[in-house]
Design a protein around this motif. Sequence first.
Motif, PDB file in Angstrom:
ATOM      1  N   VAL A  27     -64.039 -36.091   7.342  1.00  0.00           N
ATOM      2  CA  VAL A  27     -64.332 -37.533   6.844  1.00  0.00           C
ATOM      3  C   VAL A  27     -63.968 -38.502   7.716  1.00  0.00           C
ATOM      4  CG1 VAL A  27     -64.077 -38.952   4.672  1.00  0.00           C
ATOM      5  CG2 VAL A  27     -64.543 -36.653   4.394  1.00  0.00           C
ATOM      6  N   MET A  28     -62.551 -38.192   8.132  1.00  0.00           N
ATOM      7  CA  MET A  28     -61.996 -39.404   9.025  1.00  0.00           C
ATOM      8  C   MET A  28     -62.477 -39.551  10.318  1.00  0.00           C
ATOM      9  SD  MET A  28     -57.916 -39.074   8.477  1.00  0.00           S
ATOM     10  CE  MET A  28     -57.515 -37.200   8.158  1.00  0.00           C
ATOM     11  N   ILE A  29     -62.793 -38.361  10.990  1.00  0.00           N
ATOM     12  CA  ILE A  29     -63.629 -38.514  12.312  1.00  0.00           C
ATOM     13  C   ILE A  29     -65.156 -39.078  11.899  1.00  0.00           C
ATOM     14  CG2 ILE A  29     -64.812 -37.076  14.022  1.00  0.00           C
ATOM     15  CD1 ILE A  29     -62.439 -35.166  13.636  1.00  0.00           C
ATOM     16  N   LEU A  30     -65.929 -38.889  10.828  1.00  0.00           N
ATOM     17  CA  LEU A  30     -67.112 -39.331  10.478  1.00  0.00           C
ATOM     18  C   LEU A  30     -66.577 -40.957  10.307  1.00  0.00           C
ATOM     19  CD1 LEU A  30     -70.022 -39.407   9.432  1.00  0.00           C
ATOM     20  CD2 LEU A  30     -68.983 -38.730   7.231  1.00  0.00           C
ATOM     21  N   MET A  31     -65.670 -41.397   9.716  1.00  0.00           N
ATOM     22  CA  MET A  31     -65.387 -42.925   9.624  1.00  0.00           C
ATOM     23  C   MET A  31     -65.163 -43.595  10.751  1.00  0.00           C
ATOM     24  SD  MET A  31     -66.446 -43.598   6.608  1.00  0.00           S
ATOM     25  CE  MET A  31     -65.923 -45.258   6.900  1.00  0.00           C
ATOM     26  N   ALA A  32     -64.624 -42.699  11.905  1.00  0.00           N
ATOM     27  CA  ALA A  32     -64.199 -43.424  13.332  1.00  0.00           C
ATOM     28  C   ALA A  32     -65.720 -43.582  13.907  1.00  0.00           C
ATOM     29  CB  ALA A  32     -63.557 -42.427  14.057  1.00  0.00           C
ATOM     30  N   GLY A  33     -66.574 -42.817  13.783  1.00  0.00           N
ATOM     31  CA  GLY A  33     -67.998 -42.928  14.215  1.00  0.00           C
ATOM     32  C   GLY A  33     -68.722 -43.889  13.589  1.00  0.00           C
ATOM     33  N   PRO A  90     -58.348 -43.460  12.908  1.00  0.00           N
ATOM     34  CA  PRO A  90     -59.145 -42.227  12.275  1.00  0.00           C
ATOM     35  C   PRO A  90     -59.434 -41.174  13.130  1.00  0.00           C
ATOM     36  CG  PRO A  90     -60.664 -44.143  12.286  1.00  0.00           C
ATOM     37  CD  PRO A  90     -59.303 -44.595  12.748  1.00  0.00           C
ATOM     38  N   LEU A  91     -59.736 -41.238  14.190  1.00  0.00           N
ATOM     39  CA  LEU A  91     -60.081 -40.191  14.927  1.00  0.00           C
ATOM     40  C   LEU A  91     -58.764 -39.265  15.312  1.00  0.00           C
ATOM     41  CD1 LEU A  91     -62.626 -39.411  16.557  1.00  0.00           C
ATOM     42  CD2 LEU A  91     -62.018 -40.533  18.581  1.00  0.00           C
ATOM     43  N   LEU A  92     -57.926 -39.910  15.710  1.00  0.00           N
ATOM     44  CA  LEU A  92     -56.426 -39.189  15.845  1.00  0.00           C
ATOM     45  C   LEU A  92     -55.876 -38.589  14.678  1.00  0.00           C
ATOM     46  CD1 LEU A  92     -54.802 -41.723  18.409  1.00  0.00           C
ATOM     47  CD2 LEU A  92     -55.916 -39.488  18.937  1.00  0.00           C
ATOM     48  N   LEU A  93     -55.844 -39.373  13.498  1.00  0.00           N
ATOM     49  CA  LEU A  93     -55.417 -38.853  12.401  1.00  0.00           C
ATOM     50  C   LEU A  93     -56.259 -37.670  11.881  1.00  0.00           C
ATOM     51  CD1 LEU A  93     -53.868 -41.704  10.547  1.00  0.00           C
ATOM     52  CD2 LEU A  93     -52.770 -40.268  11.877  1.00  0.00           C
ATOM     53  N   GLY A  94     -57.625 -37.724  12.081  1.00  0.00           N
ATOM     54  CA  GLY A  94     -58.670 -36.657  11.953  1.00  0.00           C
ATOM     55  C   GLY A  94     -58.033 -35.442  12.475  1.00  0.00           C
ATOM     56  N   GLY A  95     -57.640 -35.516  13.877  1.00  0.00           N
ATOM     57  CA  GLY A  95     -57.198 -34.364  14.617  1.00  0.00           C
ATOM     58  C   GLY A  95     -55.935 -33.833  14.106  1.00  0.00           C
ATOM     59  N   LEU A  96     -54.982 -34.608  13.723  1.00  0.00           N
ATOM     60  CA  LEU A  96     -53.612 -34.423  13.115  1.00  0.00           C
ATOM     61  C   LEU A  96     -53.978 -33.600  11.672  1.00  0.00           C
ATOM     62  CD1 LEU A  96     -50.613 -34.607  12.956  1.00  0.00           C
ATOM     63  CD2 LEU A  96     -50.909 -36.786  12.036  1.00  0.00           C
ATOM     64  N   GLY A  97     -54.797 -34.197  10.905  1.00  0.00           N
ATOM     65  CA  GLY A  97     -55.178 -33.394   9.560  1.00  0.00           C
ATOM     66  C   GLY A  97     -55.566 -31.982   9.736  1.00  0.00           C
TER      67      GLY A  97
END
Length: 534
Positions: free
Chosen positions: A115-121, A16-23
Amino acid sequence: MSETLPPLLPLLVGVPLLLGGLGAALRKNKRARHVLSLGTLSAMLIFAVVLVIVTHDGTILAHQVGFWDYGISIPFVVDALTSSVLLIMTALALTSVLFAMATHEARARFFHPFVMILMAGVSGALMTGDIFNLFVFIEVMLLPSYGLLATMGAKLGANGARIFVTVNLLASTLLLVGVGLVYATAGTVNLAELHGAAADDPAVAVAGGVVLTAISIKAAVVPVHGWLTRTYPMTSPAVTALFSGIHTKVAIYAIYRIYSLLFDGDERFLWIALLVTSLTMLVGVLGAIGEKTTRSILVFSMISHIGFILLAVGLFTGLGLTAGIFYLLHHMIVKASLFLSTGAMEETYGTGEIDRLGGMAKREPLLAVTFMVAALSLVGLPPFSGFVAKFSIIQATLELSHYWVAAVALLVSVLTMLAMLKIWTGVFMGAEPKNLDERALAYQERMHGKRYLRVQAQAENPTLTIGPPTATTSAVLSGERAVKIPLKLILPSVILAVITLFFGLGAEVLMTLSESAAENLLNPEGYVEAVSGA
């Protein structure tokens, strides 16, 4: 399966951290961001289900990230408590995103990446096996949260965002100081190596107390709860629902875990927890009764139930911890359902003030039933999940002869019912305001623009052309039809209400999982062995 899963645990953070950056890089492709976010959260949900299946019997998964040696690497550990909390939080994130998509809030470029970076945390904070990295992952959670609040600041005012940032920076600073003190007194921050250290060394106990104080601020425990009531009502309903099931609950999870390992359930300090949690229950519910908006009532009520959940730490018995964990899982679902139910009204009618709403039971019957199911579960009436949770908590207090705590819990339950009745009688059973439809149209036009209303009208009747005046607007203003909440806004809260009903009728399944999680907290030797031998 238990041997192949541990090396995959870092994926819950990394993907989710990487895909958050992609998003974030997808500047104009809204649909791609939607698909990326929903796909990521769905995959995390499936992985969490697998983890629950593997750990429900007491199995503990541990992995040294990067395959570094024990004592050097970051340990990721998953037991029944970790997997069950992760599962519920991921489900809440998914439903909150669906609600945000229905309100068009998710069209903002950075909503899905945040949201994706939040869920990574969140994943890292739940799985980490040392308190320094707990601090790191909490900060990973907070950074996108600041972004989500700032995004909504232009819409609802930035005061709540400023308070959220200020208080959490203060709490994070205190937490870092506490982590430093633990390292200075115990020589390690690894939770497995810290097992029982605070119970044996007063200096470590003081350092651990600083850590727990900082986390208690993040959990909104009385008397450090005021930031929550001045923040959550000031953002969007989708973000409120998302935050309600994540931020304070990660802090509660950390309190459970740290007291189990660092303090080894030391009985000398339990009276402090009983006193603080009883005050939290009372202050929260009394505040709820005095509020005038649906979301403010629910936020104060949320504080009250945080006291219920943390009461289990003050008891620290098998039954008490089982009840507390059951209560934690149940409450995340119920409270998010209530926030999304009232949020659907806010997004449609432009207000959450009780005296400006009324007659919703007749106008919005599906929403009324959904709210009633979640509210009755929150109050603790059978056959809903809240009844099992509260009955077990009270039974655990009586088991230890803490009669005054049981009396407080019963009183708070009655007052919670009065708070929910305040919403029900005012919003759902009250008289419908005469200008409700006009105010709803004015709000939607102000927030979305006239073109939005015309597109909505065309969606209902494809033969219409997009041009003023819209058929929908004219029909409403002439009294021929009423504004209605779209089904897509109600469905997320319906899904969560159905889940809580299942938790009530099938309570044995969740209770068994909670018992397994409680056993790991009461006897953390298995946790220590899994980490040191991973």
